[in-house]
Design a protein around this motif. Sequence first.
Motif, PDB file in Angstrom:
ATOM      1  N   GLU A 317      72.467  45.413  53.337  1.00 54.89           N
ATOM      2  CA  GLU A 317      71.062  45.570  52.560  1.00 54.89           C
ATOM      3  C   GLU A 317      70.310  44.253  52.533  1.00 54.89           C
ATOM      4  N   TYR A 320      69.295  43.262  56.240  1.00 53.66           N
ATOM      5  CA  TYR A 320      68.454  44.257  56.977  1.00 53.66           C
ATOM      6  C   TYR A 320      67.119  44.075  56.289  1.00 53.66           C
ATOM      7  N   GLY A 321      67.100  43.963  55.053  1.00 54.25           N
ATOM      8  CA  GLY A 321      65.774  43.540  54.217  1.00 54.25           C
ATOM      9  C   GLY A 321      65.122  42.376  54.656  1.00 54.25           C
TER      10      GLY A 321
END
Length: 376
Positions: A317, A320-321
Amino acid sequence: MTAQLHSIEILRPNRIEFGSGAIASVARYAAERGFVRPLVVADAFNAARVDRLGLAGEIAVFGEVKPEPDLPNLEAALARASEARPDVVIGFGGGSAMDLAKLVAVLPGSGQTLKDVVGPEKVLGRAVGLIQVPTTAGTGSEGGTRALVTDPETQNKLAVQSRFMLADLAAVDPDLTMTVPPAVTAATGVDAMAHCVEAFTSRKAHPIIDLYALEGVRLVGRFLARAVADGSDGEARAGLALASLYGGFCLGPVNTTAGHAVAYPLGARHHIAHGLACALIFPHTLAFNAQASAEKTAAVIDALGARPTTDPAGVFEAAYGFCERLGVEMRLSALGVPESDFETMATEAHGIRRLLDNNPRDMSRDDILAIYRRAA
């Protein structure tokens, strides 16, 4: 055996000029060495601004470097070198231009073909000067000894490593990167970070290289978003140029791991720019390796400005963010990669043992296939 006891060889360009205005060192260095027949290897954009190098003498230019150079592209560059008979070769552009420049500097007149030199330390020597001038902040090819060329028949990348392909002069001028568009700035910046992260977490990791690797990640975490938002931000551009150079330092003695292996088929088979391919794959392989390299993964996430974690879902997360906020396209389908090709891509990626064998966690063909499917 602890990492400190592993033997390691550190090679750097004979001379590095870094900072705003460093491009002026190219002409000075050429004059000092008495070079009068330079051959500039560049993409079309940089071929149109060769005058910025300030060179004297009989200047020849090969200005047809492709984003993902293949054998025909190399052969065309070698043919131009045979015509020009240069006494110095200058790579002027991104990693593709600098990689071709390395091969153009060592192959003509050597009696060796590309096939003869694929692999580590098979080049017999170099008779001409070699200068590298990066215009992107991504590959760090100016600081390393490797060159990659795609074989269009097998759609695999051929890797050459040689101390003779190390630059005599690396002129790293961040001002040259200010024309790079936001999307390319983002993708190449993540590529630089991936070089650092993969070397940092590699089975071959070494404390000497860890220093460069972690600082490279910190520089990308601090400056990449700024450079994407404002391409004229000189401090941000300088920070990324330094991160890219540090990433190049990581490649020689340690090299990359699964992230690059899984990304390579995207470029070779589907002509996705290398930086973009690495950026898209990066969160997936970082999360896959998280628990096998827990402490270092947490340090990477912290360097990117997120809360340190070793939980694979949290790692994914955060990574990817970071990429998504930069505007990087993170879906294979949006880049035209069909699911019908995933099986073949997984087989090809799994065969790149020179990288996968260094990964901190064993990655099977099915693991790679699962990454492609998750990234679809």
